[in-house]
Design a protein around this motif. Structure first.
Motif, PDB file in Angstrom:
ATOM      1  N   TYR A 276       0.157 -26.572  16.515  1.00 45.68           N
ATOM      2  CA  TYR A 276      -0.722 -25.526  17.054  1.00 45.68           C
ATOM      3  C   TYR A 276      -1.842 -26.150  17.893  1.00 45.68           C
TER       4      TYR A 276
ATOM      5  N   TYR B 138      -1.042 -13.830  18.152  1.00 40.78           N
ATOM      6  CA  TYR B 138      -0.767 -13.189  16.881  1.00 40.78           C
ATOM      7  C   TYR B 138       0.196 -12.031  17.102  1.00 40.78           C
TER       8      TYR B 138
ATOM      9  N   ASN C  59      -5.336 -23.687  15.166  1.00 36.90           N
ATOM     10  CA  ASN C  59      -5.546 -22.985  16.438  1.00 36.90           C
ATOM     11  C   ASN C  59      -4.280 -22.361  17.014  1.00 36.90           C
ATOM     12  N   TRP C  60      -3.724 -21.397  16.267  1.00 39.82           N
ATOM     13  CA  TRP C  60      -2.687 -20.562  16.866  1.00 39.82           C
ATOM     14  C   TRP C  60      -3.331 -19.734  17.978  1.00 39.82           C
ATOM     15  N   SER C  61      -2.569 -19.369  18.965  1.00 40.14           N
ATOM     16  CA  SER C  61      -3.163 -18.662  20.105  1.00 40.14           C
ATOM     17  C   SER C  61      -2.603 -17.259  20.321  1.00 40.14           C
TER      18      SER C  61
ATOM     19  N   ALA D 122      -5.042 -15.103   8.685  1.00 45.14           N
ATOM     20  CA  ALA D 122      -4.758 -15.827   9.935  1.00 45.14           C
ATOM     21  C   ALA D 122      -6.050 -16.137  10.692  1.00 45.14           C
TER      22      ALA D 122
ATOM     23  N   LYS E 265       3.129 -25.285  19.569  1.00 43.79           N
ATOM     24  CA  LYS E 265       3.436 -24.009  18.935  1.00 43.79           C
ATOM     25  C   LYS E 265       2.249 -23.086  19.165  1.00 43.79           C
ATOM     26  N   THR E 266       2.516 -21.802  19.349  1.00 48.96           N
ATOM     27  CA  THR E 266       1.427 -20.877  19.690  1.00 48.96           C
ATOM     28  C   THR E 266       1.387 -19.622  18.826  1.00 48.96           C
ATOM     29  N   ILE E 267       2.523 -19.176  18.308  1.00 46.38           N
ATOM     30  CA  ILE E 267       2.623 -17.849  17.689  1.00 46.38           C
ATOM     31  C   ILE E 267       2.542 -17.917  16.173  1.00 46.38           C
ATOM     32  N   LEU E 268       1.789 -16.981  15.597  1.00 49.73           N
ATOM     33  CA  LEU E 268       1.752 -16.763  14.157  1.00 49.73           C
ATOM     34  C   LEU E 268       1.956 -15.274  13.915  1.00 49.73           C
TER      35      LEU E 268
ATOM     36  N   LYS F  26      -7.982 -20.016  11.380  1.00 49.42           N
ATOM     37  CA  LYS F  26      -8.493 -20.531  12.649  1.00 49.42           C
ATOM     38  C   LYS F  26      -9.977 -20.863  12.544  1.00 49.42           C
TER      39      LYS F  26
END
Length: 333
Positions: A156, A191, A187-189, A177, A161-164, A181
């Protein structure tokens, strides 16, 4: 823990219209007028008949009415609506004599209260007990190239990787979530939200998304059969027996997010006499060992919480504190 067969839903619903388990289910003579309790007790469930809280309270209603417990009929009254606040308000405004209790589940109902205009102060409820703690789990689909939570954090933070994925805005796992962060630098970007945990698990297994947060009990079968991979447990500082190989957040050097565990709890109105509250607290603790209630724990692969009233009250105040910390109103507006 002893194993019992799961109680059939029909057994709980076959008596009483409108979602009420009446005294016809178990008829036990009332005690003397100077003894509490000496008449039927109502448990207000602010959710529909057949839902999770409703099923738990129907099991408890049988256990509490039994000879070894309160020995008086215990009725379940379903008052759903307004994101569980209609029934919660009815329970709050009931007489504080110990004969009306309310079952709801911090942090979810306190967050709903925080987001809506109400005419009662949810923090004034008096706790009777916590009977289930349901933590969350961060999972990956089985084909993911990420095998550990530390690996996911690195991916992340590097943008690989970007999605949660998890539930809709304002729900317990959406808040988890956000806290991942803000408190731990995960730091997922992007959601992606789904209506329920079943929808999230299905999306993970069909590889629509790669990572998600769900209730630990809901993902257990998929993890055991290899369709999902458990990366970390959220909401508790101790490993779960059902996830013995999955580390908790604090083991990984991060905030355990203890507010993000669903605490199914029982409450009484403000002003209840302490001696009556203690009688009820003790009865609810002991009822968790009753075979009707144990059947529900076994069916859902959960353990009794045996939490006291103070823990139930703290679950409310902790939820409100987090709502203010993350400015929950702005997040769901």
């Amino acid at each position: 823990m002893r194993k019992f067969n799961c109680v059939n839903r029909r057994d709980f619903l076959k008596i009483g219209a409108g979602g009420i388990v009446t005294s016809a289910l178990i008829r036990i003579p009332a005690w003397g007028a100077d003894t509490f309790p000496s008449k039927p007790i109502d448990i207000v469930v602010p959710f529909s008949v057949g839902g999770g809280t409703d099923m738990w309270m129907r099991a408890f209603s049988v256990a509490l009415a039994s000879k070894g417990s309160l020995r008086n009929p215990v009725n379940v009254r379903n008052i759903p609506g307004a994101a569980s606040l209609r029934g919660t308000a009815a329970g709050f405004n009931a007489d504080a004599d110990g004969y009306t209790l309310t079952a709801f589940n911090p942090p979810s109902t306190p967050w709903a209260w925080y987001l809506n205009k109400t005419n009662f102060d949810i923090t004034q409820f008096k706790g009777i007990g916590v009977y289930v703690r349901e933590p969350g789990v961060i999972v990956a689909n089985a084909s993911s190239d990420i095998s550990t939570f530390k690996g996911l954090v690195s991916a992340y933070n590097a943008g690989a990787k970007t999605i949660l994925a998890s539930q809709q805005k304002g729900t317990i796992w959406h808040i988890a979530a956000i806290l991942l962060k803000r408190r731990s630098g995960v730091n997922w970007s992007q959601y992606v939200s789904y209506k329920g945990t079943g929808d999230i698990i299905a999306a993970l297994m069909r590889k629509e998304v790669e990572f998600g947060i769900v209730t630990a009990s809901s993902a257990l079968d998929s993890v055991k059969n290899g369709k999902l991979r458990a990366l970390a447990i959220i909401g508790t500082t101790e490993r779960l027996g059902s996830y013995a190989d999955t580390p908790t957040m604090n083991e990984l050097g991060m905030d355990p997010l203890e507010v993000c565990v669903l605490k199914r709890s029982i409450f009484a109105p403000a002003g209840i006499a302490e001696d009556r509250r203690l009688i009820l607290q003790d009865a609810f603790k002991k009822a968790q060992d009753n075979h009707f209630v144990q059947a529900q724990y076994n069916a859902l692969k959960l353990q009794p919480a045996y939490g006291n009233g103070a823990e139930a009250e703290k679950a409310i105040t902790d939820a409100i504190a987090v709502a203010k910390e993350i400015d929950l109103k702005s997040l769901v507006s």
